[in-house]
Scaffold this motif. Sequence first.
Motif, mmCIF file in Angstrom:
data_model
loop_
_atom_site.group_PDB
_atom_site.id
_atom_site.type_symbol
_atom_site.label_atom_id
_atom_site.label_comp_id
_atom_site.label_asym_id
_atom_site.label_seq_id
_atom_site.Cartn_x
_atom_site.Cartn_y
_atom_site.Cartn_z
ATOM 1 N N ALA A 76 1.079 41.368 -3.074
ATOM 2 C CA ALA A 76 1.357 42.776 -2.755
ATOM 3 C C ALA A 76 1.784 43.607 -3.965
ATOM 4 C CB ALA A 76 2.411 42.858 -1.656
ATOM 5 N N LEU A 77 2.699 43.106 -4.781
ATOM 6 C CA LEU A 77 3.153 43.892 -5.927
ATOM 7 C C LEU A 77 2.056 44.021 -6.982
ATOM 8 C CD1 LEU A 77 6.844 42.657 -6.248
ATOM 9 C CD2 LEU A 77 5.963 44.697 -5.093
ATOM 10 N N GLN A 78 1.258 42.994 -7.142
ATOM 11 C CA GLN A 78 0.135 43.064 -8.077
ATOM 12 C C GLN A 78 -0.910 44.072 -7.578
ATOM 13 O OE1 GLN A 78 -1.796 39.299 -8.760
ATOM 14 N NE2 GLN A 78 -3.045 40.096 -10.428
ATOM 15 N N ALA A 79 -1.058 44.204 -6.273
ATOM 16 C CA ALA A 79 -1.984 45.193 -5.712
ATOM 17 C C ALA A 79 -1.534 46.605 -6.090
ATOM 18 C CB ALA A 79 -2.060 45.050 -4.189
ATOM 19 N N LEU A 80 -0.233 46.860 -6.020
ATOM 20 C CA LEU A 80 0.292 48.166 -6.422
ATOM 21 C C LEU A 80 0.021 48.420 -7.907
ATOM 22 C CD1 LEU A 80 3.663 48.054 -4.450
ATOM 23 C CD2 LEU A 80 1.729 49.565 -3.972
ATOM 24 N N ASP A 81 0.218 47.406 -8.737
ATOM 25 C CA ASP A 81 -0.065 47.532 -10.174
ATOM 26 C C ASP A 81 -1.552 47.758 -10.432
ATOM 27 O OD1 ASP A 81 2.612 47.162 -10.786
ATOM 28 O OD2 ASP A 81 2.388 45.026 -11.227
ATOM 29 N N PHE A 82 -2.401 47.075 -9.670
ATOM 30 C CA PHE A 82 -3.845 47.224 -9.836
ATOM 31 C C PHE A 82 -4.260 48.682 -9.652
ATOM 32 C CE2 PHE A 82 -7.911 47.915 -7.794
ATOM 33 C CZ PHE A 82 -8.782 47.382 -8.736
ATOM 34 N N VAL A 83 -3.708 49.353 -8.651
ATOM 35 C CA VAL A 83 -4.086 50.733 -8.363
ATOM 36 C C VAL A 83 -3.776 51.633 -9.558
ATOM 37 C CG1 VAL A 83 -3.681 52.710 -6.843
ATOM 38 C CG2 VAL A 83 -3.842 50.425 -5.881
ATOM 39 N N THR A 84 -2.630 51.439 -10.193
ATOM 40 C CA THR A 84 -2.272 52.226 -11.377
ATOM 41 C C THR A 84 -3.292 52.003 -12.487
ATOM 42 O OG1 THR A 84 0.066 52.082 -10.792
ATOM 43 C CG2 THR A 84 -0.462 52.635 -13.085
ATOM 44 N N THR A 85 -3.625 50.757 -12.749
ATOM 45 C CA THR A 85 -4.604 50.417 -13.785
ATOM 46 C C THR A 85 -5.976 50.968 -13.430
ATOM 47 O OG1 THR A 85 -3.355 48.413 -14.274
ATOM 48 C CG2 THR A 85 -5.637 48.488 -15.048
ATOM 49 N N TYR A 86 -6.347 50.869 -12.181
ATOM 50 C CA TYR A 86 -7.641 51.356 -11.691
ATOM 51 C C TYR A 86 -7.790 52.854 -11.955
ATOM 52 C CZ TYR A 86 -11.386 52.223 -8.266
ATOM 53 O OH TYR A 86 -12.549 52.596 -7.645
ATOM 54 N N ASN A 87 -6.764 53.612 -11.610
ATOM 55 C CA ASN A 87 -6.815 55.056 -11.804
ATOM 56 C C ASN A 87 -6.821 55.420 -13.296
ATOM 57 O OD1 ASN A 87 -6.989 55.999 -9.114
ATOM 58 N ND2 ASN A 87 -4.818 55.590 -8.823
ATOM 59 N N ARG A 88 -6.049 54.706 -14.108
ATOM 60 C CA ARG A 88 -6.058 54.957 -15.559
ATOM 61 C C ARG A 88 -7.423 54.659 -16.162
ATOM 62 N NH1 ARG A 88 -0.451 52.100 -16.903
ATOM 63 N NH2 ARG A 88 0.927 53.810 -16.316
ATOM 64 N N GLY A 89 -8.120 53.706 -15.569
ATOM 65 C CA GLY A 89 -9.440 53.315 -16.065
ATOM 66 C C GLY A 89 -10.562 54.220 -15.580
ATOM 67 N N GLY A 90 -10.259 55.261 -14.860
ATOM 68 C CA GLY A 90 -11.289 56.198 -14.417
ATOM 69 C C GLY A 90 -11.438 56.310 -12.925
ATOM 70 N N GLY A 91 -10.843 55.383 -12.164
ATOM 71 C CA GLY A 91 -10.927 55.464 -10.709
ATOM 72 C C GLY A 91 -12.355 55.346 -10.207
ATOM 73 N N GLN A 92 -12.691 56.130 -9.201
ATOM 74 C CA GLN A 92 -14.031 56.127 -8.612
ATOM 75 C C GLN A 92 -14.390 57.553 -8.222
ATOM 76 O OE1 GLN A 92 -14.495 53.775 -5.044
ATOM 77 N NE2 GLN A 92 -16.504 54.606 -4.647
ATOM 78 N N GLY A 93 -15.650 57.897 -8.444
ATOM 79 C CA GLY A 93 -16.149 59.207 -8.036
ATOM 80 C C GLY A 93 -15.474 60.369 -8.744
ATOM 81 N N ASP A 136 3.268 49.526 2.103
ATOM 82 C CA ASP A 136 4.607 49.410 2.659
ATOM 83 C C ASP A 136 5.220 48.056 2.306
ATOM 84 O OD1 ASP A 136 4.166 51.909 3.793
ATOM 85 O OD2 ASP A 136 3.366 51.060 5.644
ATOM 86 N N VAL A 137 6.062 48.065 1.272
ATOM 87 C CA VAL A 137 6.732 46.863 0.785
ATOM 88 C C VAL A 137 8.229 47.057 0.974
ATOM 89 C CG1 VAL A 137 7.169 45.407 -1.239
ATOM 90 C CG2 VAL A 137 4.917 46.450 -0.918
ATOM 91 N N ASP A 138 8.886 46.030 1.509
ATOM 92 C CA ASP A 138 10.325 46.100 1.728
ATOM 93 C C ASP A 138 10.918 44.752 1.373
ATOM 94 O OD1 ASP A 138 12.878 46.838 2.500
ATOM 95 O OD2 ASP A 138 12.494 46.570 4.645
ATOM 96 N N GLY A 139 11.565 44.696 0.233
ATOM 97 C CA GLY A 139 12.143 43.437 -0.211
ATOM 98 C C GLY A 139 11.046 42.430 -0.505
ATOM 99 N N GLY A 140 11.132 41.284 0.116
ATOM 100 C CA GLY A 140 10.165 40.217 -0.134
ATOM 101 C C GLY A 140 8.994 40.190 0.825
ATOM 102 N N VAL A 141 8.834 41.239 1.649
ATOM 103 C CA VAL A 141 7.720 41.280 2.588
ATOM 104 C C VAL A 141 6.947 42.589 2.445
ATOM 105 C CG1 VAL A 141 8.792 39.739 4.288
ATOM 106 C CG2 VAL A 141 9.136 42.203 4.472
ATOM 107 N N ALA A 142 5.684 42.533 2.830
ATOM 108 C CA ALA A 142 4.828 43.720 2.818
ATOM 109 C C ALA A 142 4.054 43.768 4.127
ATOM 110 C CB ALA A 142 3.872 43.674 1.636
ATOM 111 N N LEU A 159 1.745 36.278 -1.077
ATOM 112 C CA LEU A 159 0.435 35.891 -0.558
ATOM 113 C C LEU A 159 -0.618 36.846 -1.106
ATOM 114 C CD1 LEU A 159 1.388 35.146 3.135
ATOM 115 C CD2 LEU A 159 1.037 33.516 1.277
ATOM 116 N N ALA A 160 -1.820 36.355 -1.337
ATOM 117 C CA ALA A 160 -2.895 37.182 -1.893
ATOM 118 C C ALA A 160 -3.827 37.650 -0.781
ATOM 119 C CB ALA A 160 -3.663 36.386 -2.944
ATOM 120 N N ASN A 161 -3.991 38.966 -0.679
ATOM 121 C CA ASN A 161 -4.856 39.577 0.326
ATOM 122 C C ASN A 161 -5.742 40.636 -0.325
ATOM 123 O OD1 ASN A 161 -3.892 38.220 2.653
ATOM 124 N ND2 ASN A 161 -2.121 39.572 2.734
#
Length: 175
Positions: A76-93, A136-142, A159-161
């Motif tokens: 979950a936290l890596q997913a949040l980081d991915f979005v930041t990197t994705y947008n810095r890299g040009g995003g989509q459309g 929606d992340v709260d403590g150790g759960v998302a 967990l990876a989703n």
Amino acid sequence: MISFSTRRLALLALLVAAVPAAAGQLCRDGRPAPSGLVVRSDGSIVDTQRRLQWQRCVVGVSGPRCERGQAERFPALQALDFVTTYNRGGGQGGHRDWRLPTLAELRSLVAADCVNPATDLKLFPNAPQAQLWSRDVDGGVAAYVDFRDGYAARDDINLANPIRLVRDLPAPRRR
């Protein structure tokens, strides 16, 4: 006494458990698709009621029918980081304001009378039968929505989703 909705959810749960994943999507006749969703010429999905633009494919998958690649999975936290990197890299459309959806936004994609996956395959072809993270992340759960059956819950952030990105559409201009 068990209510009608409880019986319906129990029936859907039995269908999910009884049908192997390879058997494909099951829907009740006359099922309503999530309302207000429209496929745009750029391949994205617009929710006209909530003023959102969705990516048609989950991250890692591409093509007009989401037929190329494989869904990437993120804690979950890596997913949040991915979005930041994705947008810095040009995003989509040409947009650099993509984000993870809220739990309510993600739940709006559920086709209530379908399982395996619990979404409209005309809108989201080859949608994974998986738990997709919300922001929606709260403590150790998302929070996530399980698109096998449409249920929402919370789980360990490690967990990876897969993820599906969304962005807010600008407010319509007034004349």
